[in-house]
Design an enzyme around this catalytic site. Structure first.
Site, mmCIF file in Angstrom:
data_model
loop_
_atom_site.group_PDB
_atom_site.id
_atom_site.type_symbol
_atom_site.label_atom_id
_atom_site.label_comp_id
_atom_site.label_asym_id
_atom_site.label_seq_id
_atom_site.Cartn_x
_atom_site.Cartn_y
_atom_site.Cartn_z
ATOM 1 N N GLU A 253 0.878 -1.203 -0.020
ATOM 2 C CA GLU A 253 0.105 0.034 -0.097
ATOM 3 C C GLU A 253 0.666 1.396 0.076
ATOM 4 O O GLU A 253 1.854 0.992 0.585
ATOM 5 C CB GLU A 253 -0.968 0.242 1.173
ATOM 6 C CG GLU A 253 -1.748 -0.994 1.365
ATOM 7 C CD GLU A 253 -2.542 -0.853 2.573
ATOM 8 O OE1 GLU A 253 -2.692 0.047 3.350
ATOM 9 O OE2 GLU A 253 -3.040 -2.080 3.099
ATOM 10 N N LYS A 255 2.256 4.553 1.306
ATOM 11 C CA LYS A 255 2.500 4.990 2.711
ATOM 12 C C LYS A 255 2.432 6.205 2.680
ATOM 13 O O LYS A 255 3.180 7.213 2.135
ATOM 14 C CB LYS A 255 3.976 4.399 3.124
ATOM 15 C CG LYS A 255 4.190 5.020 4.757
ATOM 16 C CD LYS A 255 5.576 4.417 5.107
ATOM 17 C CE LYS A 255 5.817 4.541 6.792
ATOM 18 N NZ LYS A 255 5.649 5.970 7.208
ATOM 19 N N ARG A 260 -1.271 9.326 11.697
ATOM 20 C CA ARG A 260 -2.354 8.304 11.773
ATOM 21 C C ARG A 260 -3.482 8.511 12.779
ATOM 22 O O ARG A 260 -3.380 8.784 13.818
ATOM 23 C CB ARG A 260 -1.417 7.089 12.509
ATOM 24 C CG ARG A 260 -2.209 5.673 12.662
ATOM 25 C CD ARG A 260 -1.288 4.791 12.750
ATOM 26 N NE ARG A 260 -1.732 3.261 12.810
ATOM 27 C CZ ARG A 260 -1.036 2.317 12.810
ATOM 28 N NH1 ARG A 260 0.236 2.427 12.888
ATOM 29 N NH2 ARG A 260 -1.410 1.138 12.878
ATOM 30 N N ARG A 275 -2.337 8.677 17.305
ATOM 31 C CA ARG A 275 -1.673 7.250 17.617
ATOM 32 C C ARG A 275 -1.000 7.443 19.150
ATOM 33 O O ARG A 275 -1.036 6.297 19.757
ATOM 34 C CB ARG A 275 -0.489 6.732 16.714
ATOM 35 C CG ARG A 275 0.681 7.968 16.612
ATOM 36 C CD ARG A 275 1.556 7.372 15.613
ATOM 37 N NE ARG A 275 2.606 6.483 16.409
ATOM 38 C CZ ARG A 275 3.579 6.082 15.935
ATOM 39 N NH1 ARG A 275 3.624 6.232 14.378
ATOM 40 N NH2 ARG A 275 4.250 5.150 16.444
ATOM 41 N N GLU A 305 -4.838 7.308 7.727
ATOM 42 C CA GLU A 305 -3.775 8.558 7.634
ATOM 43 C C GLU A 305 -4.509 9.640 7.183
ATOM 44 O O GLU A 305 -5.170 9.800 6.087
ATOM 45 C CB GLU A 305 -2.557 8.193 6.795
ATOM 46 C CG GLU A 305 -1.395 8.958 7.093
ATOM 47 C CD GLU A 305 -0.469 8.473 8.192
ATOM 48 O OE1 GLU A 305 -0.790 7.540 8.721
ATOM 49 O OE2 GLU A 305 0.616 9.198 8.234
ATOM 50 N N PHE A 344 -7.213 2.504 5.825
ATOM 51 C CA PHE A 344 -6.509 1.457 5.525
ATOM 52 C C PHE A 344 -6.827 0.101 6.479
ATOM 53 O O PHE A 344 -6.311 -0.945 6.133
ATOM 54 C CB PHE A 344 -5.069 1.480 5.389
ATOM 55 C CG PHE A 344 -4.464 1.966 6.723
ATOM 56 C CD1 PHE A 344 -4.055 1.430 7.544
ATOM 57 C CD2 PHE A 344 -3.841 3.376 6.705
ATOM 58 C CE1 PHE A 344 -3.542 1.934 8.942
ATOM 59 C CE2 PHE A 344 -3.190 3.959 7.862
ATOM 60 C CZ PHE A 344 -2.998 3.409 8.996
ATOM 61 N N ARG A 421 5.117 -3.950 17.560
ATOM 62 C CA ARG A 421 6.067 -3.760 16.065
ATOM 63 C C ARG A 421 6.513 -4.944 15.705
ATOM 64 O O ARG A 421 7.565 -5.540 16.113
ATOM 65 C CB ARG A 421 7.217 -2.684 16.677
ATOM 66 C CG ARG A 421 7.841 -2.162 15.285
ATOM 67 C CD ARG A 421 8.795 -1.208 15.883
ATOM 68 N NE ARG A 421 8.528 -0.034 16.235
ATOM 69 C CZ ARG A 421 8.123 1.077 15.729
ATOM 70 N NH1 ARG A 421 7.578 0.998 14.378
ATOM 71 N NH2 ARG A 421 7.597 2.103 16.198
#
Ligand code: AMP
Length: 557
Positions: A253, A255, A260, A275, A305, A344, A421
């Site tokens: 996708e 970026k 965000r 975020r 975003e 997204f 992460r």
């Protein structure tokens, strides 16, 4: 031993604060907190959990105490019987308002011998009351509550109340330590607890469920519209081909380089969180309007975003932050800084979706969003296997050409994993690598720049909740930003000697660099070659900044 709620003295909380402040060792802090938590009953537990973090509202609450240091200084002065200047002198000498208050309260004539002791509940309720005061004479009404609390305080109590009021407790405890302490206190599995916390970000509530229902109760916790979820985070991709080889097939996708957001709809209310889980609904009425028009009026959580575009091209990320920090005249800037939202992911739609694979979530998202309103789009996506890797490379080039940052590479079979992460979502960028670091000091410039802090001492986070320096950065900022930063630094100075200052860790900067090298000069043992400030990252919190462990792993390659 269970203490009766309304009788638990604030003094016992203060003893805990003091013990926490007296050690840098995370294990000791955990034990102190665990011992304390295990003696508190279930009604008061959410209160002490949140107060151990130095707060009276969850991070994502829109409510804030809104007490400036001037007002607090006035309150201290009037309770102690000195002038505001005397208080300010003391703050300068001691380096912080809490220690200054402790010293001043020790000198105060003894008038509180027979007064009632403060309880945790009293302090908590009164501080929350402050947040609800607005309108006519708000400042003086806030002041009278603070004075009342302080007039009943011992020197140590005054130390921590003043710090809590300014939202700067400084006992070196983050959410991770609190979570560990809950796990130790009530003997529950850390991972189960972690999951419940990532999903709700309400540690007080999670602690209460732990005490009342144990692991079984925690397992039942799921996400709920209205309570922001910790976002799933991305690792760096080594390359496009390598990622496809590893995952088999991937979703690539664009970026987008903006901020965000997580958008929640609960009943009639639409809420937008960053975020950092800050509620920014008031700053983005236009986004809320697009959402009202383009998504069904049912409970959901979607993620995307927000970027700013001018003549079809994305423009600097800083504009969005300026807009979001702005509390007034939003309508005026709305036209000047038009926002576009690229969605997204969907985490909830009438029921939780986070355990569904990304490909199912994406289909769901496509089925619920009406993109005829240009302001809301879905992220551009191409499905890639080994046979069409070239298309991923084309998307990357196209994204860069259009002014975006690069591409995201995602595993279509992965669930949504909050707060982690992991290897299921990767980012691939054209730009040099950067680290998000916090400013802990600085020095004033020379000549024309003598009023500015020209060089910034940057630090990483370590495992004990402390900070370790890694570099001085002196390039990358224009004069306007330097001035803004210098003003912000002024307010958080801890210590000053000649042209050198130390500051409380608040301001986060994204630093680009060419290489990480070993260096005895900095506490982390590393230093950065050619560091340049890329931008101010007010969208991040201290928990998001890069760590010593991460730099070690990048260094090793
Ligand atoms: P980073 O902030 O460098 O860790 O990169 C991950 C970030 O990219 C996310 O936190 C999002 O803010 C942003 N982002 C932009 N476009 C997308 C996208 N299509 N999917 C996921 N994240 C995206």
């Amino acid at each position: 031993m269970s203490l009766k709620n309304n009788k638990v003295k604030y003094e016992s909380m203060v003893e805990v604060y003091y013990a926490l402040e007296s050690t840098t060792k995370r294990l000791e802090k955990t034990k102190t907190l665990a011992d304390f938590f295990s003696g508190i009953d279930s009604e008061l537990l959410p209160v002490v959990t949140i107060m151990a973090l130095g707060r009276v509202f969850p991070v994502w609450s829109e409510e804030e105490l809104g007490v400036g240091s001037k007002l607090l200084i006035k309150a201290i002065a009037s309770v102690v019987g000195v002038s505001s200047d005397d208080v300010e002198d003391q703050i300068r000498d001691q380096g912080d308002i809490g220690t200054a208050s402790e010293v001043l309260f020790k000198k105060r004539s003894q008038t509180t011998f027979f007064s009632q002791p403060l309880t945790i509940e009293m302090v908590y309720n009164n501080l929350r009351k402050i947040a609800s005061i607005s309108g006519n004479r708000a400042q003086s009404r806030k002041m009278s509550i603070i004075r009342e609390l302080l007039s009943l305080s011992s020197p140590m109590e005054a130390k921590y109340i003043t710090r809590t009021v300014l939202e700067e407790l400084r006992v070196g405890v983050g959410e991770g330590t609190i979570r560990d302490a809950i796990s130790v206190a009530f003997g529950v599995d850390k991972e189960i607890l972690d999951r419940a916390h990532m999903l709700t970000n309400d540690l007080g509530w999670v602690a209460q469920v732990t005490l009342e229902e144990g692991e079984e109760g925690l397992k039942k916790i799921s996400l709920k519209p209205g309570k922001p979820v910790k976002p799933m985070l991305a690792q760096l991709a080594k390359g496009i081909k390598e990622s496809v080889t590893e995952m088999g097939r991937v979703f690539c996708e664009t970026k987008y380089d903006g901020i965000r957001v997580q958008i929640h709809r609960k009943g009639q209310e639409v809420m937008v969180f960053t975020r950092r889980l800050e509620n920014i609904s008031n700053a983005v009425p236009d986004v809320i309007e697009y959402i009202e028009k383009s998504l069904p009026h049912q409970d959901f959580i979607v993620e995307g975003e927000i970027i700013v575009t001018k003549n079809g091209k994305p423009i600097s990320f800083q504009y969005i932050l300026q807009r979001i920090r702005r509390k007034y005249d939003i309508e005026k800037v709305m036209g000047e800084v038009p926002l576009t939202l690229y969605l997204f992911d969907v985490l909830y739609f009438n029921k939780p979706f986070i355990d569904a694979p990304l490909e199912n979530r994406r289909s769901k998202l496509e089925s619920i969003v009406n993109t005829s309103e240009n302001k809301i789009q879905l992220s551009k996506l191409v499905k890639i296997t080994m046979d069409n890797v070239q298309e991923a490379e084309n998307l990357f080039t196209e994204s860069i050409d259009k002014g975006h940052e690069g591409i995201m590479i995602k595993d279509p079979q992965a669930p949504y994993i909050p707060g982690i992460r992991g290897k299921k979502m990767l980012k691939y960028k054209a730009e040099p690598e950067t680290l998000d670091l916090v400013v802990v000091g600085g020095s004033y410039g020379k000549g024309k720049r003598a009023h500015f802090i020209g060089s910034y001492l940057m630090a990483l986070r370590d495992e004990d909740g402390g900070f370790q320096t890694i570099a001085h950065v002196a390039t990358g900022l224009d004069d306007k930003t330097l001035l803004e930063l210098s003003e912000r630094m002024d307010k958080i100075i801890k210590h000053r000697k000649g042209g050198l200052i130390k500051v409380n860790p608040h301001i986060i900067l994204e630093i680009a660099y060419s290489e990480i090298v070993n260096s005895p000069e900095y506490e982390s043992g590393f230093s950065l070659r050619f560091p340049v400030v890329k931008r101010i990252r007010d969208d991040l919190s201290l928990e998001d900044i890069d760590t010593v462990a991460r730099v070690k792993s990048i260094f090793k390659g």
